[in-house]
Scaffold this motif. Structure first.
Motif, short mmCIF file in Angstrom:
data_model
loop_
_atom_site.label_atom_id
_atom_site.label_comp_id
_atom_site.label_asym_id
_atom_site.label_seq_id
_atom_site.Cartn_x
_atom_site.Cartn_y
_atom_site.Cartn_z
N GLY A 151 54.54 44.65 55.99
CA GLY A 151 53.50 44.82 56.99
C GLY A 151 52.10 44.93 56.41
N GLN A 152 51.97 44.90 55.09
CA GLN A 152 50.65 44.99 54.48
C GLN A 152 50.10 43.58 54.30
OE1 GLN A 152 50.58 46.78 50.62
NE2 GLN A 152 48.38 47.10 50.65
N LYS A 163 46.10 43.97 44.80
CA LYS A 163 46.56 45.12 44.01
C LYS A 163 46.56 44.73 42.54
CE LYS A 163 51.40 43.81 44.60
NZ LYS A 163 52.71 44.18 45.12
N PRO A 164 46.40 45.71 41.63
CA PRO A 164 46.39 45.39 40.20
C PRO A 164 47.79 45.05 39.68
CG PRO A 164 46.13 47.75 40.55
CD PRO A 164 46.15 47.12 41.90
N VAL A 205 46.32 40.75 42.21
CA VAL A 205 47.22 39.82 42.88
C VAL A 205 47.36 40.23 44.35
CG1 VAL A 205 48.51 39.26 40.78
CG2 VAL A 205 49.28 41.14 42.24
N PRO A 206 47.75 39.27 45.22
CA PRO A 206 47.98 39.60 46.63
C PRO A 206 49.15 40.58 46.79
CG PRO A 206 47.86 37.23 46.30
CD PRO A 206 47.92 37.85 44.95
N PRO A 207 49.21 41.32 47.90
CA PRO A 207 50.24 42.34 48.08
C PRO A 207 51.67 41.79 48.14
CG PRO A 207 48.86 42.15 50.05
CD PRO A 207 48.23 41.31 49.00
N GLU A 244 47.90 31.14 42.21
CA GLU A 244 49.01 30.87 43.13
C GLU A 244 50.30 31.35 42.50
OE1 GLU A 244 48.83 26.63 43.49
OE2 GLU A 244 49.33 26.31 41.40
N ARG A 245 51.40 31.33 43.30
CA ARG A 245 52.72 31.60 42.74
C ARG A 245 53.18 30.39 41.96
NH1 ARG A 245 56.04 34.32 47.74
NH2 ARG A 245 55.84 36.49 47.07
#
Length: 187
Positions: free
Chosen positions: A144-145, A152-153, A164-166, A185-186
């Motif tokens: 849900g975030q 976040k680090p 990086v994204p959550p 990106e991933r």
């Protein structure tokens, strides 16, 4: 070698000046109210890394040097020197590790990078723009975030910290842009 006028110097050009090879880092074109226009050029020496600020008038001629670019494979590091091998001729060249600066941790065994040569002398090396790394430590994924622009680090397998994204978790492979030192990106 082609000679160019002082007002034709652009950032990234390699010039032969005062018996050395210099890369133009920053170029400002100045048109004072009195007197002729000139280019204020900040240059970095390709052999020893020293910096120089120089003025070139439009009538001044400077020699522009073309560097030959070759793909080289990274083999290993020894005593602060990086050893690269030409994949066609198997010749090896050494370059100082500080040449890569902040991008040194992204250099991986067997990676192909571009080395720039002047005649037969290796002068510069550039790491690929995008490199795949594994995340070794980050906060767990929270359901849900999904807020926009929340990062976040994370610590990568080479010790570099990036944001990086959550939704990205530990032990995932990501692609990092080595120019901006940011998550791309991933993998």
């Amino acid at each position: 070698m082609p000679k160019i006028n002082g007002n034709e110097i652009r950032p990234g050009n390699v010039l032969e000046h005062n018996g050395g090879l210099w890369a133009a880092v920053k170029v400002d074109h100045v048109k004072p109210g009195k007197g002729g226009a000139f280019a204020q050029v900040e240059m970095r020496n390709l052999r020893n890394g020293s910096k120089l600020n120089e003025r070139f008038r439009s009538a001044d001629k400077v020699e522009r040097v073309r560097l030959e670019q070759k793909d080289q494979q990274f083999l290993y590091e020894t005593d602060g020197m990086l050893v690269f091998m030409d994949t066609e001729t198997y010749e090896q060249v050494e370059l100082p590790a500080e040449l890569l600066g902040d991008r040194r941790p992204f250099l991986q065994d067997g990676m192909t990078i571009v080395v720039e040569f002047y005649e037969s002398e290796a002068l510069n090396a550039t790491v690929p723009q995008k490199v795949t790394c594994k995340i070794v430590e980050t906060e767990p994924v929270v359901k849900g975030q999904t807020a926009a622009n929340s990062f976040k680090p994370a610590i990568l397998d080479n010790g570099v910290k990036v944001m990086v994204p959550p939704f990205v978790g530990q032990d995932e492979d990501i692609v990092v842009n080595t120019e901006t030192m940011e998550y791309s990106e991933r993998a």
